[in-house]
Each structure stands twice: as C-alpha cells, then as structure tokens.
Design a protein around this motif. Structure first.
Motif, PDB file in Angstrom:
ATOM      1  N   HIS A   1       0.959  -1.353  -0.059  1.00 23.25           N
ATOM      2  CA  HIS A   1      -0.057  -0.115  -0.034  1.00 23.25           C
ATOM      3  C   HIS A   1       0.927   1.281   0.048  1.00 23.25           C
ATOM      4  CE1 HIS A   1      -3.451   2.498   2.038  1.00 23.25           C
ATOM      5  NE2 HIS A   1      -3.439   2.572   0.573  1.00 23.25           N
ATOM      6  N   ILE A   2       1.773   1.239   0.835  1.00 25.12           N
ATOM      7  CA  ILE A   2       2.933   2.137   0.847  1.00 25.12           C
ATOM      8  C   ILE A   2       3.433   2.640  -0.885  1.00 25.12           C
ATOM      9  CG2 ILE A   2       5.241   3.180   1.382  1.00 25.12           C
ATOM     10  CD1 ILE A   2       4.562   1.654   4.100  1.00 25.12           C
ATOM     11  N   GLU A   3       3.823   1.517  -1.345  1.00 24.57           N
ATOM     12  CA  GLU A   3       4.334   1.715  -2.870  1.00 24.57           C
ATOM     13  C   GLU A   3       3.329   2.052  -3.752  1.00 24.57           C
ATOM     14  OE1 GLU A   3       7.250  -1.233  -4.423  1.00 24.57           O
ATOM     15  OE2 GLU A   3       6.935  -2.427  -2.379  1.00 24.57           O
ATOM     16  N   GLN A   4       1.850   1.719  -3.422  1.00 18.50           N
ATOM     17  CA  GLN A   4       0.940   2.263  -4.470  1.00 18.50           C
ATOM     18  C   GLN A   4       0.663   3.762  -4.121  1.00 18.50           C
ATOM     19  OE1 GLN A   4      -2.349  -0.153  -3.094  1.00 18.50           O
ATOM     20  NE2 GLN A   4      -1.923  -1.917  -4.148  1.00 18.50           N
TER      21      GLN A   4
ATOM     22  N   VAL B   1      13.047  -1.753   4.993  1.00 17.33           N
ATOM     23  CA  VAL B   1      12.206  -0.477   4.892  1.00 17.33           C
ATOM     24  C   VAL B   1      11.502  -0.022   3.528  1.00 17.33           C
ATOM     25  CG1 VAL B   1      13.728   0.591   6.701  1.00 17.33           C
ATOM     26  CG2 VAL B   1      14.045   1.081   4.279  1.00 17.33           C
ATOM     27  N   VAL B   2      10.447   0.580   3.494  1.00 12.07           N
ATOM     28  CA  VAL B   2      10.080   0.907   2.330  1.00 12.07           C
ATOM     29  C   VAL B   2      10.611   2.515   2.104  1.00 12.07           C
ATOM     30  CG1 VAL B   2       8.217   1.641   0.885  1.00 12.07           C
ATOM     31  CG2 VAL B   2       7.985  -0.396   2.307  1.00 12.07           C
ATOM     32  N   GLU B   3      11.574   2.709   1.036  1.00 14.38           N
ATOM     33  CA  GLU B   3      12.468   4.001   0.989  1.00 14.38           C
ATOM     34  C   GLU B   3      11.206   4.932   0.039  1.00 14.38           C
ATOM     35  OE1 GLU B   3      15.861   5.254  -2.014  1.00 14.38           O
ATOM     36  OE2 GLU B   3      16.605   3.855  -0.189  1.00 14.38           O
ATOM     37  N   PHE B   4      10.842   5.914   0.830  1.00 16.43           N
ATOM     38  CA  PHE B   4       9.609   6.867   0.176  1.00 16.43           C
ATOM     39  C   PHE B   4       9.923   8.345   0.362  1.00 16.43           C
ATOM     40  CE2 PHE B   4       5.729   9.124   0.362  1.00 16.43           C
ATOM     41  CZ  PHE B   4       4.806   8.369  -0.048  1.00 16.43           C
ATOM     42  N   TRP B   5      10.400   8.834  -1.147  1.00 15.24           N
ATOM     43  CA  TRP B   5      10.933  10.054  -1.216  1.00 15.24           C
ATOM     44  C   TRP B   5       9.570  11.052  -1.368  1.00 15.24           C
ATOM     45  CZ3 TRP B   5      15.890  11.690  -1.068  1.00 15.24           C
ATOM     46  CH2 TRP B   5      16.779  10.545  -0.921  1.00 15.24           C
ATOM     47  N   VAL B   6       9.385  11.747  -0.425  1.00 15.76           N
ATOM     48  CA  VAL B   6       8.423  12.829  -0.562  1.00 15.76           C
ATOM     49  C   VAL B   6       8.700  13.918  -1.450  1.00 15.76           C
ATOM     50  CG1 VAL B   6       7.180  14.533   0.714  1.00 15.76           C
ATOM     51  CG2 VAL B   6       7.350  12.353   1.876  1.00 15.76           C
TER      52      VAL B   6
ATOM     53  N   PHE C   1       9.995   4.034   5.662  1.00 14.13           N
ATOM     54  CA  PHE C   1       8.626   3.551   6.655  1.00 14.13           C
ATOM     55  C   PHE C   1       9.011   2.065   6.918  1.00 14.13           C
ATOM     56  CE2 PHE C   1       6.516   6.989   4.201  1.00 14.13           C
ATOM     57  CZ  PHE C   1       6.458   8.025   5.136  1.00 14.13           C
ATOM     58  N   MET C   2       8.488   1.551   8.084  1.00 12.68           N
ATOM     59  CA  MET C   2       8.847   0.515   8.351  1.00 12.68           C
ATOM     60  C   MET C   2       7.175  -0.127   8.891  1.00 12.68           C
ATOM     61  SD  MET C   2      12.162   0.320  10.788  1.00 12.68           S
ATOM     62  CE  MET C   2      11.787   1.730  11.787  1.00 12.68           C
ATOM     63  N   PRO C   3       6.618  -0.878   7.922  1.00  8.94           N
ATOM     64  CA  PRO C   3       5.392  -1.650   8.425  1.00  8.94           C
ATOM     65  C   PRO C   3       5.681  -2.544   9.566  1.00  8.94           C
ATOM     66  CG  PRO C   3       5.833  -1.704   5.836  1.00  8.94           C
ATOM     67  CD  PRO C   3       7.011  -1.276   6.682  1.00  8.94           C
ATOM     68  N   PRO C   4       4.573  -2.875  10.332  1.00 13.97           N
ATOM     69  CA  PRO C   4       4.754  -3.991  11.450  1.00 13.97           C
ATOM     70  C   PRO C   4       5.693  -4.771  11.263  1.00 13.97           C
ATOM     71  CG  PRO C   4       2.429  -3.128  11.312  1.00 13.97           C
ATOM     72  CD  PRO C   4       3.084  -2.845  10.036  1.00 13.97           C
TER      73      PRO C   4
ATOM     74  N   GLY D   1       3.371   9.888  -7.880  1.00 15.09           N
ATOM     75  CA  GLY D   1       4.662  10.036  -8.883  1.00 15.09           C
ATOM     76  C   GLY D   1       6.047  10.281  -7.897  1.00 15.09           C
ATOM     77  N   TRP D   2       5.982   9.863  -6.945  1.00 12.75           N
ATOM     78  CA  TRP D   2       7.356   9.907  -6.130  1.00 12.75           C
ATOM     79  C   TRP D   2       8.047   8.610  -6.080  1.00 12.75           C
ATOM     80  CZ3 TRP D   2       4.332  12.042  -1.245  1.00 12.75           C
ATOM     81  CH2 TRP D   2       3.778  13.360  -1.591  1.00 12.75           C
ATOM     82  N   ARG D   3       9.233   8.719  -6.038  1.00  8.35           N
ATOM     83  CA  ARG D   3      10.135   7.366  -6.001  1.00  8.35           C
ATOM     84  C   ARG D   3       9.931   6.560  -4.696  1.00  8.35           C
ATOM     85  NH1 ARG D   3      15.164   5.314  -7.687  1.00  8.35           N
ATOM     86  NH2 ARG D   3      16.124   4.182  -5.969  1.00  8.35           N
ATOM     87  N   VAL D   4       9.783   5.430  -4.970  1.00  6.07           N
ATOM     88  CA  VAL D   4       9.480   4.686  -3.697  1.00  6.07           C
ATOM     89  C   VAL D   4       9.843   3.210  -3.905  1.00  6.07           C
ATOM     90  CG1 VAL D   4       7.110   4.074  -4.554  1.00  6.07           C
ATOM     91  CG2 VAL D   4       7.584   3.429  -2.053  1.00  6.07           C
TER      92      VAL D   4
END
Length: 157
Positions: free
Chosen positions: A91-94, A116-121, A129-132, A100-103
């Motif tokens: 869901h974070i990747e979606q 981790v999910v690397e999420f570039w705001v 981001f670290m899901p449970p 339109g941000w790198r993830v």
C-alpha cells in the motif's frame, strides 16, 4: 525517543495528507501559516510538521524562542527519518506511485541490515517507512552487539 520532526515541502498540505494516509493519522493546520501538523495519535505524541518549502527554524534573538523564517529552498534534505507505520509495504508503494514519487522496498540483506520502504516525498525528502513486519528486524539491528559488528568500536566510551 524522537517525538516529532519537521520537514518542508513544495505542497505542504498534499505532503501532510499523504503522510497521514500512510500513518493512518490526521492533518491539522499548524501554528505557522501554510504549515500542517500530521498526528497518528500514538502513545508518545509523535508527529510531523510540514512547512512550506524554504521555511526553516532559526534561533531567536537573545532570549526569544526559535522562529520559522523563509530561506533559500534546498533541492534535497540532509536529514531523513525511519518511522513505524501501520500500513503494508504494497500500500505504501501504491501511494508513492500514485503521487509520482520514488518509492522502493529495501529488503534486509539487500545492502541494508533491516527492511524498509524507501519513500521520497516530492522526490526530495527521504522517509524509511517500517510496516509492522519490518520493525523487529530494525530493533534487532539496533542492538549494541549488532551495531558494533556493523560499525566497529565506538569513538567514545
């Protein structure tokens, strides 16, 4: 423990809304015009303040408190944060793709000691981001013996 951080963004309300979606939190107007507070309402009062791009904390004069002032906007940020979130990696990747941000998911063993999910705001500010299901890996990797194995001896005693 870090209780809050602040970032700046080209579109502060959009960024605050996306962060609230991932964190399953709420967005509020903050005390500084055009800035927003993102609250997940956890047990620690954790939150993120999203300022408009170029806003920065500066020391006040003499006994005055710190103030937010406009500066020249930076293209990228030197700081980043790893944050536990209740949202799945998919869901974070979606969400990142929708914006339109790198993830991208970084899986333990893929050059990193924890997933981790690397999420570039706005493609300029990094959140990990670290899901449970990723949190235990992080906690294991941050133990003294694991850190010493990765980093060697501390510089101070």
């Amino acid at each position: 423990m870090i209780h809050h951080i602040s970032i700046d963004a080209q579109e502060p309300l959009r960024v605050a809304s996306v962060l609230a979606e991932i964190w399953q939190g709420k967005v509020y107007k903050f005390l500084v015009p055009s800035s927003f507070l993102v609250m997940p309402f956890d047990d620690y009062g954790t939150h993120i303040v999203v300022f408009k791009q170029g806003d920065a904390w500066m020391p006040g004069a003499d006994t005055e408190s710190a103030k937010v002032r406009q500066t020249a906007p930076a293209q990228f940020m030197p700081s980043h944060a790893a944050i536990s979130v209740p949202t799945s990696p998919d869901h974070i990747e979606q969400i990142g793709q929708r914006e339109g941000w790198r993830v991208m998911a970084r899986i333990r063993g893929d050059v990193v000691p924890f997933s981790v999910v690397e999420f570039w705001v706005e493609n300029r500010t990094l959140f990990e981001f670290m899901p449970p299901e990723f949190v235990l890996q992080y906690e294991e990797a941050m133990q003294p013996e694991s850190i010493q194995k990765m980093m060697g001896q501390p510089l101070n005693s």
